[in-house]
Design a protein around this motif. Structure first.
Motif, PDB file in Angstrom:
ATOM      1  N   ASP A 263       0.840  -1.188   0.000  1.00 21.12           N
ATOM      2  CA  ASP A 263       0.000   0.000   0.000  1.00 21.12           C
ATOM      3  C   ASP A 263       0.881   1.246   0.000  1.00 21.12           C
ATOM      4  O   ASP A 263       2.111   1.156  -0.009  1.00 21.12           O
ATOM      5  N   VAL A 264       0.255   2.401  -0.004  1.00 18.85           N
ATOM      6  CA  VAL A 264       0.994   3.661  -0.103  1.00 18.85           C
ATOM      7  C   VAL A 264       1.923   3.863   1.082  1.00 18.85           C
ATOM      8  O   VAL A 264       3.078   4.285   0.913  1.00 18.85           O
ATOM      9  N   VAL A 265       1.462   3.565   2.276  1.00 18.68           N
ATOM     10  CA  VAL A 265       2.294   3.735   3.463  1.00 18.68           C
ATOM     11  C   VAL A 265       3.512   2.822   3.373  1.00 18.68           C
ATOM     12  O   VAL A 265       4.645   3.237   3.678  1.00 18.68           O
ATOM     13  N   GLU A 266       3.319   1.579   2.954  1.00 19.87           N
ATOM     14  CA  GLU A 266       4.442   0.653   2.811  1.00 19.87           C
ATOM     15  C   GLU A 266       5.426   1.150   1.748  1.00 19.87           C
ATOM     16  O   GLU A 266       6.635   1.018   1.915  1.00 19.87           O
ATOM     17  N   LEU A 267       4.913   1.740   0.671  1.00 23.20           N
ATOM     18  CA  LEU A 267       5.789   2.286  -0.359  1.00 23.20           C
ATOM     19  C   LEU A 267       6.662   3.394   0.218  1.00 23.20           C
ATOM     20  O   LEU A 267       7.860   3.446  -0.043  1.00 23.20           O
TER      21      LEU A 267
END
Length: 85
Positions: free
Chosen positions: A53-57
């Motif tokens: 997800d965006v946070v993981e990216l």
């Protein structure tokens, strides 16, 4: 229209992450250590077997030492206008 897991955008994201990691001089194991996870998770992300997800990216980009926007600048043109979720 293709599913995002098998999309050109997802494929490019994986390639960009691999290239950025290698350019930073990091092995998968070294990146995993920075992320406090197993090397196999990094391998699954890079191979496209695990989506992020965006946070993981953002977390991955910081661990590699690149700006998230640099990654997105390469990926975004490869996401189709009619891309399905």
């Amino acid at each position: 229209m293709s599913n995002t897991i098998h999309s050109k955008g997802q494929e490019v994201l994986c390639q960009v992450l691999v290239e950025a990691r290698k350019a930073a001089g990091l092995s998968q194991a070294e990146l995993a250590k920075k992320l406090n996870c197993h090397q196999s998770m990094v391998a699954r992300v890079e191979s496209g077997q695990r989506r992020i997800d965006v946070v993981e990216l953002i977390v991955i980009a910081r661990a590699i030492g690149v700006e998230t926007r640099e990654i997105l600048a390469v990926v975004e043109p490869n996401v189709l206008l009619d891309q399905r979720l």
